[in-house]
Write a protein that holds these residues in place. Structure first.
Motif, mmCIF file in Angstrom:
data_model
loop_
_atom_site.group_PDB
_atom_site.id
_atom_site.type_symbol
_atom_site.label_atom_id
_atom_site.label_comp_id
_atom_site.label_asym_id
_atom_site.label_seq_id
_atom_site.Cartn_x
_atom_site.Cartn_y
_atom_site.Cartn_z
ATOM 1 N N ILE A 64 65.876 25.448 16.580
ATOM 2 C CA ILE A 64 65.251 26.061 17.755
ATOM 3 C C ILE A 64 65.678 25.331 19.027
ATOM 4 C CG2 ILE A 64 63.031 26.452 18.908
ATOM 5 C CD1 ILE A 64 61.876 26.945 16.046
ATOM 6 N N LYS A 65 65.649 23.995 19.000
ATOM 7 C CA LYS A 65 66.014 23.213 20.183
ATOM 8 C C LYS A 65 67.492 23.385 20.540
ATOM 9 C CE LYS A 65 62.449 19.765 19.370
ATOM 10 N NZ LYS A 65 62.163 18.404 18.917
ATOM 11 N N ALA B 275 70.815 33.998 19.682
ATOM 12 C CA ALA B 275 69.389 34.017 20.008
ATOM 13 C C ALA B 275 68.572 34.490 18.802
ATOM 14 C CB ALA B 275 69.134 34.919 21.210
ATOM 15 N N MET B 276 69.073 35.480 18.092
ATOM 16 C CA MET B 276 68.359 36.005 16.926
ATOM 17 C C MET B 276 68.321 34.989 15.790
ATOM 18 S SD MET B 276 66.606 38.535 15.845
ATOM 19 C CE MET B 276 66.963 39.841 16.998
ATOM 20 N N LEU B 277 69.327 34.129 15.694
ATOM 21 C CA LEU B 277 69.360 33.122 14.625
ATOM 22 C C LEU B 277 68.125 32.233 14.639
ATOM 23 C CD1 LEU B 277 73.022 31.827 14.336
ATOM 24 C CD2 LEU B 277 71.622 32.809 12.527
ATOM 25 N N SER B 278 67.586 31.972 15.817
ATOM 26 C CA SER B 278 66.424 31.082 15.885
ATOM 27 C C SER B 278 65.221 31.682 15.160
ATOM 28 C CB SER B 278 66.057 30.769 17.337
ATOM 29 O OG SER B 278 65.613 31.936 17.993
ATOM 30 N N SER B 279 65.214 33.004 14.989
ATOM 31 C CA SER B 279 64.098 33.624 14.283
ATOM 32 C C SER B 279 64.272 33.603 12.760
ATOM 33 C CB SER B 279 63.900 35.067 14.761
ATOM 34 O OG SER B 279 64.990 35.866 14.358
ATOM 35 N N ARG C 260 68.348 42.383 11.457
ATOM 36 C CA ARG C 260 68.229 41.701 12.747
ATOM 37 C C ARG C 260 69.584 41.480 13.412
ATOM 38 N NH1 ARG C 260 63.352 38.224 13.363
ATOM 39 N NH2 ARG C 260 62.015 38.625 11.568
ATOM 40 N N PHE C 261 70.670 41.751 12.695
ATOM 41 C CA PHE C 261 72.008 41.432 13.192
ATOM 42 C C PHE C 261 72.917 42.657 13.204
ATOM 43 C CE2 PHE C 261 70.227 37.500 11.556
ATOM 44 C CZ PHE C 261 70.462 36.630 12.616
ATOM 45 N N PRO C 262 72.713 43.550 14.178
ATOM 46 C CA PRO C 262 73.639 44.689 14.287
ATOM 47 C C PRO C 262 75.031 44.198 14.694
ATOM 48 C CG PRO C 262 72.130 44.626 16.153
ATOM 49 C CD PRO C 262 71.683 43.557 15.191
#
Length: 172
Positions: free
Chosen positions: A104-105, A92-96, A50-52
């Motif tokens: 998330i908040k 943004a990807m970290l929230s997943s 998820r982290f290129p």
């Protein structure tokens, strides 16, 4: 759903410019998300697909030393691993991968700060372009004014260098 309020200045102060990109470090994000840095890193390593490179990269030891010298070392303590730097897309990807309501908040708030910074930079760019346009106009006008003065000087020189002629016509 209660709102977590972190002043924008705190988030903005945790955004660094590294490798030509605005990034946030893993330790700062972990602090904001209220998780341990090692937990954040563990989740990222479990989800590396998820982290290129344009979402997240690990700092080199030289980059880390430069950053430490800019920030100061008192609050950093010792680390065994070099910090991870997350771009806006990486944040943004970290929230997943970090499953907590706090993360998330806070993540939503961080993305909003990144957006504000981007808008400010865009506004800044348009202002710079307008200033350049004005400079060009002023430069052009200055050249035109210099040209008018040089023509006036030529006319004055011609008038001074002309010989007085006798007037022709009826005399009273």
């Amino acid at each position: 759903m209660s709102q977590i309020i972190i002043p924008d200045e705190i988030i903005t102060n945790k955004i660094y410019f590294i490798r030509g990109q605005k990034v946030m470090l893993d330790s700062d994000l972990a602090e904001l998300y209220d998780v341990e840095t090692k937990q954040l890193k563990r989740q990222v390593r479990r989800n590396m697909e998820r982290f290129p490179e344009d979402f997240m990269f690990e700092l080199t030891s030289v980059e880390y030393e430069i950053l430490r010298s800019q920030i100061g070392t008192s609050s950093w303590g010792g680390t065994r691993y070099l910090p991870m730097a997350f771009t806006e897309q990486g944040v943004a990807m970290l929230s997943s991968v970090i499953n907590s309501m706090t993360a998330i908040k806070v993540n939503i708030q961080i993305i909003r700060v990144f957006t504000k910074i981007r808008e400010m930079l865009a506004d800044n760019l348009s202002i710079k372009l307008e200033i350049e346009e004005i400079k060009k106009k002023i430069s052009s006008q200055s050249k035109n004014i210099e040209l008018v003065f040089s023509y006036l000087d030529e006319l004055i020189d011609k008038k001074e260098n002309t010989i007085e002629r006798t007037k022709i016509g009826y005399k009273k």
